[in-house]
Design an enzyme around this catalytic site. Structure first.
Site, PDB file in Angstrom:
ATOM      1  N   LYS A 175     -12.084  -1.830 -23.984  1.00  0.00           N
ATOM      2  CA  LYS A 175     -13.526  -1.621 -23.835  1.00  0.00           C
ATOM      3  C   LYS A 175     -14.317  -2.537 -24.784  1.00  0.00           C
ATOM      4  O   LYS A 175     -15.400  -3.008 -24.431  1.00  0.00           O
ATOM      5  CB  LYS A 175     -13.874  -0.144 -24.057  1.00  0.00           C
ATOM      6  CG  LYS A 175     -13.317   0.790 -22.970  1.00  0.00           C
ATOM      7  CD  LYS A 175     -13.818   0.436 -21.570  1.00  0.00           C
ATOM      8  CE  LYS A 175     -13.459   1.505 -20.532  1.00  0.00           C
ATOM      9  NZ  LYS A 175     -13.861   1.115 -19.156  1.00  0.00           N
TER      10      LYS A 175
ATOM     11  N   SER B 206     -17.376   2.255 -22.947  1.00  0.00           N
ATOM     12  CA  SER B 206     -17.126   3.554 -23.586  1.00  0.00           C
ATOM     13  C   SER B 206     -17.649   3.482 -25.008  1.00  0.00           C
ATOM     14  O   SER B 206     -17.649   2.406 -25.630  1.00  0.00           O
ATOM     15  CB  SER B 206     -15.622   3.823 -23.607  1.00  0.00           C
ATOM     16  OG  SER B 206     -15.332   4.825 -24.570  1.00  0.00           O
TER      17      SER B 206
ATOM     18  N   TYR C  25      -6.879   1.335 -24.974  1.00  0.00           N
ATOM     19  CA  TYR C  25      -8.144   1.638 -24.272  1.00  0.00           C
ATOM     20  C   TYR C  25      -9.328   1.120 -25.099  1.00  0.00           C
ATOM     21  O   TYR C  25     -10.226   0.440 -24.578  1.00  0.00           O
ATOM     22  CB  TYR C  25      -8.247   3.148 -24.055  1.00  0.00           C
ATOM     23  CG  TYR C  25      -9.481   3.598 -23.306  1.00  0.00           C
ATOM     24  CD1 TYR C  25      -9.630   3.366 -21.940  1.00  0.00           C
ATOM     25  CD2 TYR C  25     -10.506   4.281 -23.972  1.00  0.00           C
ATOM     26  CE1 TYR C  25     -10.753   3.800 -21.258  1.00  0.00           C
ATOM     27  CE2 TYR C  25     -11.632   4.718 -23.292  1.00  0.00           C
ATOM     28  CZ  TYR C  25     -11.760   4.475 -21.930  1.00  0.00           C
ATOM     29  OH  TYR C  25     -12.886   4.897 -21.261  1.00  0.00           O
TER      30      TYR C  25
HETATM   31  N1  LIG Z   1     -14.867  10.312 -18.244  1.00  0.00           N
HETATM   32  C1  LIG Z   1     -15.335   9.968 -19.445  1.00  0.00           C
HETATM   33  O1  LIG Z   1     -15.585  10.828 -20.319  1.00  0.00           O
HETATM   34  C2  LIG Z   1     -15.575   8.509 -19.758  1.00  0.00           C
HETATM   35  C3  LIG Z   1     -16.113   8.217 -21.028  1.00  0.00           C
HETATM   36  C4  LIG Z   1     -16.341   6.879 -21.361  1.00  0.00           C
HETATM   37  C5  LIG Z   1     -16.070   5.883 -20.443  1.00  0.00           C
HETATM   38  N2  LIG Z   1     -15.547   6.204 -19.211  1.00  0.00           N
HETATM   39  C6  LIG Z   1     -15.330   5.106 -18.266  1.00  0.00           C
HETATM   40  O2  LIG Z   1     -15.994   5.415 -17.049  1.00  0.00           O
HETATM   41  C7  LIG Z   1     -15.308   4.814 -15.948  1.00  0.00           C
HETATM   42  C8  LIG Z   1     -14.963   5.867 -14.912  1.00  0.00           C
HETATM   43  O3  LIG Z   1     -14.204   6.888 -15.539  1.00  0.00           O
HETATM   44  P1  LIG Z   1     -13.824   8.270 -14.828  1.00  0.00           P
HETATM   45  O4  LIG Z   1     -13.711   9.253 -15.921  1.00  0.00           O
HETATM   46  O5  LIG Z   1     -14.717   8.507 -13.666  1.00  0.00           O
HETATM   47  O6  LIG Z   1     -12.339   7.897 -14.350  1.00  0.00           O
HETATM   48  P2  LIG Z   1     -11.428   8.409 -13.160  1.00  0.00           P
HETATM   49  O7  LIG Z   1     -11.820   9.762 -12.713  1.00  0.00           O
HETATM   50  O8  LIG Z   1     -10.023   8.213 -13.595  1.00  0.00           O
HETATM   51  O9  LIG Z   1     -11.757   7.362 -11.991  1.00  0.00           O
HETATM   52  C9  LIG Z   1     -11.320   6.043 -12.086  1.00  0.00           C
HETATM   53  C10 LIG Z   1     -11.508   5.345 -10.750  1.00  0.00           C
HETATM   54  O10 LIG Z   1     -10.953   4.011 -10.848  1.00  0.00           O
HETATM   55  C11 LIG Z   1     -10.074   3.785  -9.751  1.00  0.00           C
HETATM   56  N3  LIG Z   1      -9.040   2.822 -10.137  1.00  0.00           N
HETATM   57  C12 LIG Z   1      -8.192   2.895 -11.198  1.00  0.00           C
HETATM   58  N4  LIG Z   1      -7.338   1.851 -11.169  1.00  0.00           N
HETATM   59  C13 LIG Z   1      -7.673   1.097 -10.096  1.00  0.00           C
HETATM   60  C14 LIG Z   1      -7.154  -0.095  -9.531  1.00  0.00           C
HETATM   61  N5  LIG Z   1      -6.088  -0.731 -10.069  1.00  0.00           N
HETATM   62  N6  LIG Z   1      -7.718  -0.605  -8.422  1.00  0.00           N
HETATM   63  C15 LIG Z   1      -8.778   0.020  -7.836  1.00  0.00           C
HETATM   64  N7  LIG Z   1      -9.313   1.171  -8.331  1.00  0.00           N
HETATM   65  C16 LIG Z   1      -8.762   1.696  -9.434  1.00  0.00           C
HETATM   66  C17 LIG Z   1      -9.516   5.193  -9.463  1.00  0.00           C
HETATM   67  O11 LIG Z   1      -9.025   5.345  -8.151  1.00  0.00           O
HETATM   68  P3  LIG Z   1      -7.491   5.162  -7.697  1.00  0.00           P
HETATM   69  O12 LIG Z   1      -6.643   5.830  -8.729  1.00  0.00           O
HETATM   70  O13 LIG Z   1      -7.459   5.790  -6.359  1.00  0.00           O
HETATM   71  O14 LIG Z   1      -7.305   3.692  -7.647  1.00  0.00           O
HETATM   72  C18 LIG Z   1     -10.781   6.030  -9.621  1.00  0.00           C
HETATM   73  O15 LIG Z   1     -11.549   5.985  -8.418  1.00  0.00           O
HETATM   74  C19 LIG Z   1     -14.097   4.125 -16.571  1.00  0.00           C
HETATM   75  O16 LIG Z   1     -14.407   2.777 -16.803  1.00  0.00           O
HETATM   76  C20 LIG Z   1     -13.898   4.867 -17.884  1.00  0.00           C
HETATM   77  O17 LIG Z   1     -13.206   4.089 -18.829  1.00  0.00           O
HETATM   78  C21 LIG Z   1     -15.286   7.491 -18.861  1.00  0.00           C
END
Ligand SMILES: NC(=O)c1ccc[n+]([C@@H]2O[C@H](COP(=O)([O-])OP(=O)(O)OC[C@H]3O[C@@H](n4cnc5c(N)ncnc54)[C@H](OP(=O)(O)O)[C@@H]3O)[C@@H](O)[C@H]2O)c1
Length: 260
Positions: free
Chosen positions: A164, A145, A160
């Site tokens: 990261k 991130s 968080y």
């Molecule tokens: N969205 C943004 O703006 C943004 C910005 C910067 C970085 N990121 C990073 O991008 C990545 C994806 O983010 P996102 O926004 O797509 O998040 P999200 O919609 O919350 O998706 C997260 C995924 O991780 C899975 N997960 C969480 N805990 C888990 C566990 N203990 N075991 C197995 N699976 C697990 C969740 O599924 P279940 O809950 O079903 O397990 C889900 O499929 C993350 O690393 C996040 O920090 C996101």
């Protein structure tokens, strides 16, 4: 569908929705077999069905496990190893919790966040990288991130931000350890992406997580500043499969403007 990655297998954690689902779809469209991991079986099936439509003929496997559960993770990895090698590992699963003032955060909540955001990616690499080294080729990408580089940008997101930053340190150190093996390790800051994680932050009680934090995420959403998961995944895959295909130890950064 291209055949660029034909014969290769990619494992994407957190592939049930959001950025992970979009990356897995992009990899399958490039010809890879894909293994999707998350806890929620129904969401994995939705991603798998989307992939089968977007990439007809793609070989898709779903493994519903909690990656922070050592036994579940070990069983999944054993099963995967017996089915063949993983060529591309995308450590994407993460949690943004706990949010709020550090003074209100318990040590257990800190441990839980480090477990999924840092311990799991390192454990996944430890289990999968040896096969890659034996093969003389492998790709590991850890989804980071922009907060890792802008450590005061997310007040109320101390844990968080810390996870990261740790993940990026791990990525660069592992890249150096594996230099010359054919296995590359890079981190990716995916930009501000319209996913469930962002929606969850907007839905939280501002009293609990801090009004400034909640309002910032709400106003960026309302201003239309978030990109789609597909746009973010496409940027990563252009780098991973394109001009930066042999780069290692990099922090790929889609954009600094919207931090999460
Ligand atoms: N969205 C943004 O703006 C943004 C910005 C910067 C970085 N990121 C990073 O991008 C990545 C994806 O983010 P996102 O926004 O797509 O998040 P999200 O919609 O919350 O998706 C997260 C995924 O991780 C899975 N997960 C969480 N805990 C888990 C566990 N203990 N075991 C197995 N699976 C697990 C969740 O599924 P279940 O809950 O079903 O397990 C889900 O499929 C993350 O690393 C996040 O920090 C996101």
């Amino acid at each position: 569908m291209s055949t660029e990655l034909a014969g290769m297998t990619a494992l994407v954690t957190g592939a049930g929705r959001g950025i992970g689902a979009a990356i897995a779809t992009g990899l399958a469209r490039a010809g890879a077999d894909v293994v999707l991991i998350a806890r929620t079986a129904g969401q994995l099936e939705e991603t798998a069905s989307g992939i089968r439509s977007a990439a007809p003929g793609a070989n898709v496997r779903t493994i519903p496990v909690d990656l922070t559960d050592d036994e579940q993770r070990a069983t999944a990895l054993r099963h995967l190893r017996s089915a063949g090698a993983i060529d591309i590992l995308i450590n994407n699963a993460a949690t943004v919790e706990p949010l709020g003032a550090v003074t209100a955060i318990t040590a257990d909540a800190v441990r839980a966040a480090f477990d999924v955001n840092v311990v799991v990616p390192i454990a996944m690499a430890a289990a999968i990288v040896p096969q890659m080294v034996d093969a003389g080729w492998g790709r590991v990408v850890n989804i980071s991130s922009s907060v890792a580089g802008h450590q005061t940008s997310m007040i109320g997101g101390n844990v968080y931000t810390s996870t990261k930053a740790a993940l990026e340190a791990h990525s660069r150190n592992l890249a150096a350890e594996l230099d010359g093996t054919g296995v590359t390790v890079n981190a990716y800051r995916p930009g501000g992406v319209d996913t469930a994680m962002q929606g969850w932050i907007r839905s939280q009680d501002p009293e609990r997580i801090g009004t400034g934090l909640r309002d910032r995420f709400a106003s960026r959403y309302e201003a239309g500043e978030l990109i789609t998961a597909q746009e973010s995944a496409a940027w990563l895959l252009e780098h991973l499969l394109g001009a930066d295909a042999d780069v290692t130890g990099a922090i790929w950064n889609l954009g600094d403007t919207v931090a999460l």
